[in-house]
Write a protein that holds these residues in place. Structure first.
Motif, PDB file in Angstrom:
ATOM      1  N   GLU A  27       0.835  -1.206   0.000  1.00 49.43           N
ATOM      2  CA  GLU A  27       0.000   0.000   0.000  1.00 49.43           C
ATOM      3  C   GLU A  27       0.869   1.255   0.000  1.00 49.43           C
ATOM      4  O   GLU A  27       0.554   2.233  -0.685  1.00 49.43           O
ATOM      5  CB  GLU A  27      -0.949   0.001   1.214  1.00 49.43           C
ATOM      6  CG  GLU A  27      -1.963  -1.159   1.244  1.00 49.43           C
ATOM      7  CD  GLU A  27      -3.000  -1.090   0.129  1.00 49.43           C
ATOM      8  OE1 GLU A  27      -3.028  -0.098  -0.623  1.00 49.43           O
ATOM      9  OE2 GLU A  27      -3.784  -2.054   0.004  1.00 49.43           O
ATOM     10  N   GLN A  28       1.971   1.221   0.750  1.00 51.85           N
ATOM     11  CA  GLN A  28       2.893   2.365   0.766  1.00 51.85           C
ATOM     12  C   GLN A  28       3.503   2.586  -0.617  1.00 51.85           C
ATOM     13  O   GLN A  28       3.562   3.721  -1.109  1.00 51.85           O
ATOM     14  CB  GLN A  28       4.004   2.122   1.801  1.00 51.85           C
ATOM     15  CG  GLN A  28       5.074   3.210   1.827  1.00 51.85           C
ATOM     16  CD  GLN A  28       4.511   4.552   2.261  1.00 51.85           C
ATOM     17  OE1 GLN A  28       3.856   4.650   3.293  1.00 51.85           O
ATOM     18  NE2 GLN A  28       4.730   5.590   1.459  1.00 51.85           N
ATOM     19  N   TYR A  31       1.009   4.012  -2.999  1.00 47.69           N
ATOM     20  CA  TYR A  31       0.891   5.464  -2.774  1.00 47.69           C
ATOM     21  C   TYR A  31       1.987   6.195  -3.549  1.00 47.69           C
ATOM     22  O   TYR A  31       1.715   7.112  -4.322  1.00 47.69           O
ATOM     23  CB  TYR A  31       0.987   5.788  -1.269  1.00 47.69           C
ATOM     24  CG  TYR A  31       1.097   7.266  -0.988  1.00 47.69           C
ATOM     25  CD1 TYR A  31      -0.052   8.044  -0.853  1.00 47.69           C
ATOM     26  CD2 TYR A  31       2.340   7.894  -0.888  1.00 47.69           C
ATOM     27  CE1 TYR A  31       0.035   9.419  -0.623  1.00 47.69           C
ATOM     28  CE2 TYR A  31       2.449   9.264  -0.661  1.00 47.69           C
ATOM     29  CZ  TYR A  31       1.292  10.012  -0.528  1.00 47.69           C
ATOM     30  OH  TYR A  31       1.382  11.369  -0.316  1.00 47.69           O
ATOM     31  N   ASN A  32       3.230   5.763  -3.344  1.00 46.20           N
ATOM     32  CA  ASN A  32       4.358   6.415  -4.028  1.00 46.20           C
ATOM     33  C   ASN A  32       4.209   6.329  -5.545  1.00 46.20           C
ATOM     34  O   ASN A  32       4.470   7.291  -6.255  1.00 46.20           O
ATOM     35  CB  ASN A  32       5.677   5.734  -3.641  1.00 46.20           C
ATOM     36  CG  ASN A  32       5.985   5.860  -2.162  1.00 46.20           C
ATOM     37  OD1 ASN A  32       5.454   6.738  -1.468  1.00 46.20           O
ATOM     38  ND2 ASN A  32       6.828   4.977  -1.660  1.00 46.20           N
ATOM     39  N   TYR A  34       1.489   6.030  -7.451  1.00 43.64           N
ATOM     40  CA  TYR A  34       0.458   6.911  -8.010  1.00 43.64           C
ATOM     41  C   TYR A  34       0.890   8.371  -7.950  1.00 43.64           C
ATOM     42  O   TYR A  34       0.573   9.153  -8.856  1.00 43.64           O
ATOM     43  CB  TYR A  34      -0.899   6.688  -7.329  1.00 43.64           C
ATOM     44  CG  TYR A  34      -1.575   5.436  -7.872  1.00 43.64           C
ATOM     45  CD1 TYR A  34      -1.881   5.344  -9.239  1.00 43.64           C
ATOM     46  CD2 TYR A  34      -1.866   4.357  -7.064  1.00 43.64           C
ATOM     47  CE1 TYR A  34      -2.460   4.197  -9.771  1.00 43.64           C
ATOM     48  CE2 TYR A  34      -2.453   3.204  -7.580  1.00 43.64           C
ATOM     49  CZ  TYR A  34      -2.738   3.134  -8.929  1.00 43.64           C
ATOM     50  OH  TYR A  34      -3.300   1.999  -9.464  1.00 43.64           O
ATOM     51  N   ALA A  52      -3.849   7.849  -4.786  1.00 47.41           N
ATOM     52  CA  ALA A  52      -2.733   7.704  -3.837  1.00 47.41           C
ATOM     53  C   ALA A  52      -3.239   7.827  -2.396  1.00 47.41           C
ATOM     54  O   ALA A  52      -2.858   7.060  -1.515  1.00 47.41           O
ATOM     55  CB  ALA A  52      -1.656   8.744  -4.124  1.00 47.41           C
ATOM     56  N   LYS A  53      -4.113   8.791  -2.186  1.00 53.93           N
ATOM     57  CA  LYS A  53      -4.660   9.011  -0.850  1.00 53.93           C
ATOM     58  C   LYS A  53      -5.416   7.782  -0.343  1.00 53.93           C
ATOM     59  O   LYS A  53      -5.341   7.436   0.833  1.00 53.93           O
ATOM     60  CB  LYS A  53      -5.619  10.205  -0.903  1.00 53.93           C
ATOM     61  CG  LYS A  53      -5.504  11.087   0.312  1.00 53.93           C
ATOM     62  CD  LYS A  53      -6.470  12.251   0.237  1.00 53.93           C
ATOM     63  CE  LYS A  53      -6.368  13.040   1.522  1.00 53.93           C
ATOM     64  NZ  LYS A  53      -6.561  14.472   1.291  1.00 53.93           N
ATOM     65  N   GLU A  55      -4.686   4.737  -1.134  1.00 50.64           N
ATOM     66  CA  GLU A  55      -3.661   3.749  -0.766  1.00 50.64           C
ATOM     67  C   GLU A  55      -3.116   4.042   0.627  1.00 50.64           C
ATOM     68  O   GLU A  55      -2.860   3.129   1.412  1.00 50.64           O
ATOM     69  CB  GLU A  55      -2.516   3.733  -1.790  1.00 50.64           C
ATOM     70  CG  GLU A  55      -2.929   3.490  -3.239  1.00 50.64           C
ATOM     71  CD  GLU A  55      -3.519   2.110  -3.514  1.00 50.64           C
ATOM     72  OE1 GLU A  55      -4.011   1.461  -2.583  1.00 50.64           O
ATOM     73  OE2 GLU A  55      -3.500   1.704  -4.695  1.00 50.64           O
ATOM     74  N   ASP A  56      -2.975   5.316   0.933  1.00 45.41           N
ATOM     75  CA  ASP A  56      -2.490   5.695   2.261  1.00 45.41           C
ATOM     76  C   ASP A  56      -3.499   5.276   3.337  1.00 45.41           C
ATOM     77  O   ASP A  56      -3.125   4.802   4.404  1.00 45.41           O
ATOM     78  CB  ASP A  56      -2.243   7.204   2.295  1.00 45.41           C
ATOM     79  CG  ASP A  56      -1.558   7.629   3.573  1.00 45.41           C
ATOM     80  OD1 ASP A  56      -0.464   7.095   3.849  1.00 45.41           O
ATOM     81  OD2 ASP A  56      -2.114   8.455   4.322  1.00 45.41           O
ATOM     82  N   LYS A  59      -3.242   1.541   3.854  1.00 43.32           N
ATOM     83  CA  LYS A  59      -2.065   1.203   4.676  1.00 43.32           C
ATOM     84  C   LYS A  59      -2.419   1.360   6.155  1.00 43.32           C
ATOM     85  O   LYS A  59      -2.149   0.463   6.961  1.00 43.32           O
ATOM     86  CB  LYS A  59      -0.889   2.114   4.308  1.00 43.32           C
ATOM     87  CG  LYS A  59       0.370   1.765   5.103  1.00 43.32           C
ATOM     88  CD  LYS A  59       1.546   2.657   4.783  1.00 43.32           C
ATOM     89  CE  LYS A  59       1.496   3.906   5.615  1.00 43.32           C
ATOM     90  NZ  LYS A  59       2.732   4.701   5.499  1.00 43.32           N
TER      91      LYS A  59
END
Ligand code: Y39
Ligand code: FE
Ligand code: FE
Ligand code: FE
Length: 225
Positions: A27-28, A31-32, A34, A52-53, A55-56, A59
């Protein structure tokens, strides 16, 4: 009829320390990835920041799942687990291989996530099940983002997609083999994971524009060592 799983045994928590870490690390990295893709696609920057948000948020949810079971995620293992795929994504970023980046993150990794979460939900502890059910809805949106872009740019992306598939799909099968034993402890069968991945990935390749023959060839790439 589902077999009862004791989520507090040492064996379960030991396996969970690796699977949970993989998901947190994944998930981290998603984020990176995207956020980096947003630099490539200025007109999609805001949309990609939204993905991305999510995914954060995922996480954070999975960190809570580990805490809930008193498990310390083995992040070192997880970093190593993703290192080859991560390296290929970074190399593609450096070379301007946007199509490769989209194939790695939005198709391969998202399909891997969808398969894993689909198979995990029925055998998860109640806390993790709720979290994972919320997460998987987002993963379908992420997969759809990649599908839509690649479908709209299919003619110019096709050759790069085939090369990127050949370079990256075998890594996923290797990754799956590395965690098959731990996944099994959590009640997830490797065969079920492979089947679900194949269905998602094949359907996505079809949505983008590949024909059945191409899909068969592409999705089995590296499956049999
Ligand atoms: O887009 C996403 O949120 C994906 C990054 C997350 C990856 C999840 C990887 C799951 C693999 C678990 C393997 C369990 C058998
Ligand atoms: Fe996610
Ligand atoms: Fe995702
Ligand atoms: Fe679908």
């Amino acid at each position: 009829m589902t077999a009862t799983i004791d989520f507090q045994t040492e064996t379960y928590r030991d396996a969970y320390s690796r699977i949970n870490a993989i998901v947190i690390e994944g998930e981290q990295e998603a984020y990176n990835n995207y956020m980096q893709l947003g630099e490539f696609l200025p007109e999609q920057k805001e949309n990609l920041a939204k993905l991305a948000k999510m995914e954060d948020r995922h996480k954070k949810g999975f960190i809570a799942c580990g805490k809930n079971l008193n498990v310390v995620p083995d992040m070192e293992f997880a970093k190593l687990f993703f290192s080859s795929l991560h390296g290929n994504f970074q190399k593609a970023i450096q070379e301007g291989g946007l199509v490769t980046c989209l194939l790695i993150q939005s198709l391969i990794i998202e399909c891997f996530a969808i398969a894993a979460y689909n198979i995990y939900i029925p055998v998860a502890d109640p806390f993790a099940r709720k979290i994972t059910e919320g997460v998987i809805k987002d993963e379908y949106l992420h997969l759809n983002f990649g599908e839509e872009w690649l479908k709209a740019n299919f003619a110019t992306s096709k050759a790069e997609l085939e090369v990127a598939n050949r370079q990256n799909l075998p890594l996923v099968w290797k990754m799956l083999n590395q965690v098959a034993k731990d996944a099994k402890v959590l009640g997830m069968e490797k065969e079920a994971l492979v089947e679900d991945f194949m269905i998602q990935y094949g359907e996505s390749l079809g949505n983008i524009g590949f024909n059945t023959r191409e899909i068969m060839k592409m999705s089995a790439m590296g499956l049999i060592p």
